[in-house]
Write an enzyme that holds these catalytic residues in place. Sequence first.
Site, PDB file in Angstrom:
ATOM      1  CD  GLN A 167      -2.966  -1.169   2.220  1.00  8.72           C
ATOM      2  OE1 GLN A 167      -2.722  -1.825   3.230  1.00  8.72           O
ATOM      3  NE2 GLN A 167      -4.065  -0.470   2.098  1.00  8.72           N
ATOM      4  NE  ARG A 202      -0.414  -4.352  11.828  1.00  9.75           N
ATOM      5  CZ  ARG A 202      -1.455  -4.549  11.040  1.00  9.75           C
ATOM      6  NH1 ARG A 202      -2.406  -3.643  10.926  1.00  9.75           N
ATOM      7  NH2 ARG A 202      -1.582  -5.681  10.371  1.00  9.75           N
ATOM      8  CG  HIS A 229      -0.931  -6.206   5.346  1.00 12.41           C
ATOM      9  ND1 HIS A 229      -1.121  -5.490   6.508  1.00 12.41           N
ATOM     10  CD2 HIS A 229      -1.981  -5.859   4.562  1.00 12.41           C
ATOM     11  CE1 HIS A 229      -2.215  -4.764   6.431  1.00 12.41           C
ATOM     12  NE2 HIS A 229      -2.762  -4.958   5.250  1.00 12.41           N
ATOM     13  CG  ASN A 235      -3.540  -7.486   7.879  1.00 13.36           C
ATOM     14  OD1 ASN A 235      -3.711  -6.945   8.972  1.00 13.36           O
ATOM     15  ND2 ASN A 235      -4.235  -7.135   6.808  1.00 13.36           N
ATOM     16  CD  GLU A 236      -8.067  -7.009   7.863  1.00 12.05           C
ATOM     17  OE1 GLU A 236      -8.242  -7.031   6.631  1.00 12.05           O
ATOM     18  OE2 GLU A 236      -8.542  -6.137   8.597  1.00 12.05           O
ATOM     19  CG  ASN A 269      -6.754  -4.973  11.539  1.00  8.60           C
ATOM     20  OD1 ASN A 269      -5.959  -4.638  12.429  1.00  8.60           O
ATOM     21  ND2 ASN A 269      -6.354  -5.333  10.332  1.00  8.60           N
ATOM     22  CE1 TYR A 293      -9.895  -1.486   9.555  1.00 10.62           C
ATOM     23  CE2 TYR A 293     -10.085   0.872   9.171  1.00 10.62           C
ATOM     24  CZ  TYR A 293      -9.335  -0.283   9.183  1.00 10.62           C
ATOM     25  OH  TYR A 293      -8.008  -0.237   8.820  1.00 10.62           O
ATOM     26  CD  GLU A 321      -5.390  -2.455   9.418  1.00 16.09           C
ATOM     27  OE1 GLU A 321      -6.437  -2.128   8.802  1.00 16.09           O
ATOM     28  OE2 GLU A 321      -4.570  -3.276   8.977  1.00 16.09           O
ATOM     29  CD1 TRP A 354      -6.179   2.217   7.050  1.00 15.71           C
ATOM     30  CD2 TRP A 354      -4.448   0.923   7.668  1.00 15.71           C
ATOM     31  NE1 TRP A 354      -5.562   1.772   5.909  1.00 15.71           N
ATOM     32  CE2 TRP A 354      -4.500   0.974   6.258  1.00 15.71           C
ATOM     33  CE3 TRP A 354      -3.439   0.181   8.282  1.00 15.71           C
ATOM     34  CZ2 TRP A 354      -3.581   0.304   5.450  1.00 15.71           C
ATOM     35  CZ3 TRP A 354      -2.544  -0.483   7.472  1.00 15.71           C
ATOM     36  CH2 TRP A 354      -2.621  -0.428   6.068  1.00 15.71           C
ATOM     37  CD  GLU A 367      -8.417   0.517   1.620  1.00 17.64           C
ATOM     38  OE1 GLU A 367      -7.389   0.750   2.278  1.00 17.64           O
ATOM     39  OE2 GLU A 367      -9.203  -0.431   1.865  1.00 17.64           O
ATOM     40  CD1 TRP A 368      -6.429  -3.091   0.847  1.00 16.37           C
ATOM     41  CD2 TRP A 368      -4.915  -4.026  -0.490  1.00 16.37           C
ATOM     42  NE1 TRP A 368      -5.320  -3.383   1.602  1.00 16.37           N
ATOM     43  CE2 TRP A 368      -4.375  -3.965   0.819  1.00 16.37           C
ATOM     44  CE3 TRP A 368      -4.115  -4.588  -1.500  1.00 16.37           C
ATOM     45  CZ2 TRP A 368      -3.096  -4.419   1.135  1.00 16.37           C
ATOM     46  CZ3 TRP A 368      -2.832  -5.041  -1.182  1.00 16.37           C
ATOM     47  CH2 TRP A 368      -2.342  -4.959   0.117  1.00 16.37           C
ATOM     48  CG  PHE A 396      -8.409   4.483   5.471  1.00 15.97           C
ATOM     49  CD1 PHE A 396      -9.248   4.261   6.552  1.00 15.97           C
ATOM     50  CD2 PHE A 396      -8.669   3.800   4.297  1.00 15.97           C
ATOM     51  CE1 PHE A 396     -10.314   3.361   6.471  1.00 15.97           C
ATOM     52  CE2 PHE A 396      -9.731   2.907   4.192  1.00 15.97           C
ATOM     53  CZ  PHE A 396     -10.551   2.684   5.281  1.00 15.97           C
TER      54      PHE A 396
HETATM   55  C1  NOJ Z   1      -7.587  -3.623   6.715  1.00 20.99           C
HETATM   56  C2  NOJ Z   1      -6.344  -3.926   5.940  1.00 20.99           C
HETATM   57  O1  NOJ Z   1      -5.429  -4.556   6.779  1.00 20.99           O
HETATM   58  C3  NOJ Z   1      -5.715  -2.699   5.302  1.00 20.99           C
HETATM   59  O2  NOJ Z   1      -4.769  -3.150   4.384  1.00 20.99           O
HETATM   60  C4  NOJ Z   1      -6.784  -1.843   4.663  1.00 20.99           C
HETATM   61  O3  NOJ Z   1      -6.232  -0.764   3.977  1.00 20.99           O
HETATM   62  C5  NOJ Z   1      -7.738  -1.368   5.743  1.00 20.99           C
HETATM   63  N1  NOJ Z   1      -8.367  -2.523   6.349  1.00 20.99           N
HETATM   64  C6  NOJ Z   1      -8.821  -0.435   5.247  1.00 20.99           C
HETATM   65  O4  NOJ Z   1      -9.670  -1.084   4.379  1.00 20.99           O
END
Ligand code: NOJ
Length: 528
Positions: free
Chosen positions: A63, A120, A165, A210-211, A351, A353, A425, A474, A481-482, A490
């Site tokens: 990212q 991080r 990640h 990660n996740e 994480n 949100y 996050e 975050w 952002e993917w 963010f």
């Molecule tokens: C979780 C992910 O770990 C991160 O890469 C992503 O940018 C954020 N969420 C926000 O969507």
Amino acid sequence: MKLNIKSLATFLFLYLIDACALVPETSNIADGGFKLKEIEDLHIKRSDFPPGFLFGAASSSYQVEGAYLEDGKSLSNWDVFCHSVGCGENGENGDIADDHYHLFLTDIDRIHSLGVKAYRFSISWSRILPRGKFGEVNAAGIMFYNKIIDNLILKGIEPFVTIHHYDFPQELEDRYGSWLNSEMQEDFVHLAEICFKNFGDRVKYWTTINEPSLFTSYAYMWGVYPPSHCSEPFGNCLAGNSDVEPLFVMRNMLLAHGKAAKLYHQIYQPKQGGSIGIVVNCMRFVPLTDSELDIEAAKRAFVLQVGWVLDPLIYGDYPAEGLKYLGSEVPRFSMEEKNIIKNSIDFIGINHYTTIYAKDCTNSTCSPTAKRAIQGFVETTPYRDGVLIGECTGIEGFSVVPRGMEEIVNQIKTRYKNKPMFITENGYSSPDVHETRVNVMLNDVKRVKYHSEYLTFLAKSIREGADVRGYFVWSLMDNYEWLSGYGVRFGLYYVDHETQKRIPKLSARWYKNFLVNNTDLINMKAYA
Ligand code: NOJ
């Protein structure tokens, strides 16, 4: 590379559009917790958190780094995926991203100027092991992370490192199908060992993966992340089986984690003295109605998202509540494997949100995807009777629900006997994805409000006894952002992707004031 245009297009529609533009103007929005005034009255300050509490900011390799083919780095799964299907709204990719690979030194100055005590970041697998276990260690990659770590420590900032990640060398996909194959476990352990050996004298906080829940479902159920595997009704991919593959991938990830953590605990921790955990995506699910069925559905959603990862790593096996639905499809662990994964984390990375409603699908009409075992027969929605659960943000379904922070922490605290936790996050994405007026972006009052409110509820859970040891915003700066590319922001720092100029937003000044001057979380006058 297999393209999966149909499901990608459907998914992108939901993910990319200006999420707030979808909300009908007439719709009501629940307040998601306290009203601003009530938070002001609480006067929460830095000093209300434990003295050693690690406040930080976060990022990840793909990212922010860019330099996608420099100094011996190989192509990662994300490089290949984005070059072929185009990832962001305008087909953007992470080739340059925030050019952090070249700008890391000044970025570390920025991290320092926030007053945080931890940063991080993640290791790009293809930068340090371009061919995984099939090739040599790339000395230039090791040097890059050494410089980051050394410069952070020089400034009194703890490196908090994620080993994996989402991004890995494409060669591992091409050779044996990456996470679908148990061979990936050994490759991951090899990567982890290179990290412990080279960085473990200075890195005291590790997270392995990660996740995993989000990754397995996006990559192997919805097919929207590489390698784009899925099947109907989830999507129309060229390969995959959405009902089964995510379970195999998850099992490989859990075993990869377990083996790496065992190595750390046995060989490296005794001499290096750090700790190791995993990072879990933790939405808070609340029942859509007060019916028994919806209450059960909300519990099930939590168990499948969070329990499916943490139960094996703490208690040694998948949760019974999840097995009840997925039983016959689940590849199980042998006794030996259970012993490897059990008690394999020193802390839980959370994480968090947003909060979303959960509706039972065993007994009512739902979308075809929600009526599948892999989804736990649960459908989620941010609306109850036409009222949005909290204010919308730049990502569809990521509503602002501050009280969710306290609730998710308490839920995890109860299930895992108050194992140490870090909020790895928490962040707010700007809803104005098409906003080009920089001054509006910089004056990010909503981000300040978001963090203040979520932190207030975090402070409450800590006061009630939750063993939470850190909190990471975050993100440090706007980044890639993917699937949303650069269209969603963010960051505490605004990044102009044409010039790579970084400008601190209001939220950066707010964070610094809170951390350094001990100002109230909500004290707009202090940083206006
Ligand atoms: C979780 C992910 O770990 C991160 O890469 C992503 O940018 C954020 N969420 C926000 O969507």
